[in-house]
Each structure stands twice: as C-alpha cells, then as structure tokens.
Scaffold this active site. Structure first.
Site, PDB file in Angstrom:
ATOM      1  CB  CYS A  13      -0.989  -0.052   1.154  1.00 13.14           C
ATOM      2  SG  CYS A  13      -2.421   0.973   0.860  1.00 13.14           S
ATOM      3  CG  HIS A  21      -3.077  -3.331   4.045  1.00 11.06           C
ATOM      4  ND1 HIS A  21      -1.987  -2.662   4.563  1.00 11.06           N
ATOM      5  CD2 HIS A  21      -3.819  -2.411   3.411  1.00 11.06           C
ATOM      6  CE1 HIS A  21      -2.079  -1.383   4.254  1.00 11.06           C
ATOM      7  NE2 HIS A  21      -3.186  -1.203   3.557  1.00 11.06           N
ATOM      8  CD  GLU A  78      -0.071  -5.409   6.048  1.00  8.80           C
ATOM      9  OE1 GLU A  78      -0.037  -6.117   5.029  1.00  8.80           O
ATOM     10  OE2 GLU A  78      -0.341  -4.200   6.027  1.00  8.80           O
TER      11      GLU A  78
HETATM   12  N1  GLN Z   1      -3.421   6.404   1.020  1.00  8.71           N
HETATM   13  C1  GLN Z   1      -2.152   6.123   1.621  1.00  8.71           C
HETATM   14  C2  GLN Z   1      -1.021   6.857   0.891  1.00  8.71           C
HETATM   15  O1  GLN Z   1      -1.226   7.407  -0.140  1.00  8.71           O
HETATM   16  C3  GLN Z   1      -1.867   4.632   1.645  1.00  8.71           C
HETATM   17  C4  GLN Z   1      -2.859   3.923   2.536  1.00  8.71           C
HETATM   18  C5  GLN Z   1      -2.350   2.654   3.143  1.00  8.71           C
HETATM   19  O2  GLN Z   1      -1.147   2.396   3.205  1.00  8.71           O
HETATM   20  N2  GLN Z   1      -3.272   1.851   3.649  1.00  8.71           N
HETATM   21  O3  GLN Z   1       0.078   6.869   1.338  1.00  8.71           O
END
Ligand code: GLN
Length: 196
Positions: free
Chosen positions: A79, A171, A173
């Site tokens: 992410c 995610h 994890e």
């Molecule tokens: N929206 C976040 C970003 O742009 C990422 C969100 C997340 O890691 N769950 O950094």
C-alpha cells in the site's frame, strides 16, 4: 536470514508478527546501519508522504537503494510501501520515494476511507484466491517491461513483481493468509545466499 521491517510509521508491527509467525528473525529498521544487516525489507502500509519524508530525514533512502543495487536486498512494499517503491507517482513530482519499481501509481485510486473494501483475489502462482483488504489503496496505471502483474482488479494491477521487488496495494499482514509473505521470504532467501 533476517527480515527488516521499516518501522518509521504505519502498520509495521503486523508485518513483524506475520514474519515471526513463519519462524524468521525480524529487525525493526529505523537507522541506515540496520539496513545493512537484513536480507529483505518490508515497507508497510501507512502514509506514503510521511514515510518518505522520514526516510530522507534519517538517511534511510540511500542506504536502501545502495543495498538493493548491490544485490543484497529483496524489498516488499504494501500500500503506502508500494507508493514509496514506485518510480513515478501520478500528479506528484515532489513526494520523496525510492523509485526502484518501474511502475506509475495512482494514490487513493479507490476513493476515500469509506470506499475501502475486501475482495477475493485470483493471484498468479496461487491455487486458491487470497482474501485481500484495500484501505485507501493505490492502483498501478503503468508497468515497465520488466514488471510482472500477479493480480489485478477492475481499476488495474494491484500486485506486481520485478525481480526481487514485490508490491501489493492490499494488506496481507492484516489477515491470516501468509502466502504473500512466504513468497517474499523466498526472494529474500536469494539475497541472503548471494556471494559477497
Ligand atoms: N493512502 C495512503 C497513501 O497514499 C496509503 C494507505 C495505506 O497504506 N493503507 O500513502
């Protein structure tokens, strides 16, 4: 083999406990010297702008790039971690990032927090789908020639690999399915067996 988890910000504890549950030693990485003691590095979910700024402030950015370029490090970004790894971030020339993974990402591609979702994803190389959680997730809007797409949703690729770089919009994890982490440990194993 030792797996580092970048522990500046975000959900690094969840990654650390998943890796430990697979019987592998974890180092929480906050200092450049610590990068040199690990074979794999996980960049967690969180806020990519904050994480990028802290990485630069603590001198971690160059340490990670150097060890990766020396062939001694596999890296997995989830992410925000995927955004930090990407070569290009749509609409941003200023956000600090590593630029190692030859993709362009679009941040918050699914909308705001309330558009966060769960989905059973078909993944290349896995027999059964993986239950994936998307939280203000990015999507990939360009992949370079050396990038393999391992999973995609309607909006675009969400799980990719480029050699020893792995990145997911979702995610693993936060769930109980350890298959993505197991795949990453194999990549890190190759770095740990590398001749010095
Ligand atoms: N929206 C976040 C970003 O742009 C990422 C969100 C997340 O890691 N769950 O950094």
């Amino acid at each position: 083999m030792v797996i580092g988890v970048l522990a500046l910000q975000g959900d690094f504890r969840e990654h650390a406990s998943m890796v430990r549950s697979l019987g592998v030693e974890v180092c929480l990485v906050r200092l450049p010297e610590e990068v040199d003691s690990v074979d794999g590095l996980i960049i967690p979910g969180g806020e990519s702008t904050t994480m990028g700024k802290l990485m630069v402030k603590y001198g971690l950015e160059q340490a990670i790039i150097d060890r990766f370029n020396a062939g001694r490090l596999a890296i997995y970004g989830t992410c925000a971690g995927m955004i930090v790894l990407a070569r290009d971030i749509e609409g941003s020339q200023v956000q600090p990032h590593l630029g190692l993974l030859d993709v362009t990402v679009q941040r918050n591609a699914f909308g705001r927090q309330k558009e966060s979702s769960e989905e059973d994803l078909e993944i290349e190389g896995l027999d059964t789908p993986l239950h994936a959680l998307f939280i203000r997730a990015p999507v990939i809007i360009r992949t370079g020639p050396s990038v393999d797409v391992l999973a995609r949703v309607a909006q675009g690729p969400v799980y990719v690999q480029q050699g020893r770089l792995l990145a997911s919009s979702f995610h693993p994890e936060l769930g109980r399915d350890t298959r993505v982490h197991e795949h990453f440990l194999q990549l890190a194993e190759q770095s740990s067996n590398q001749e010095v």
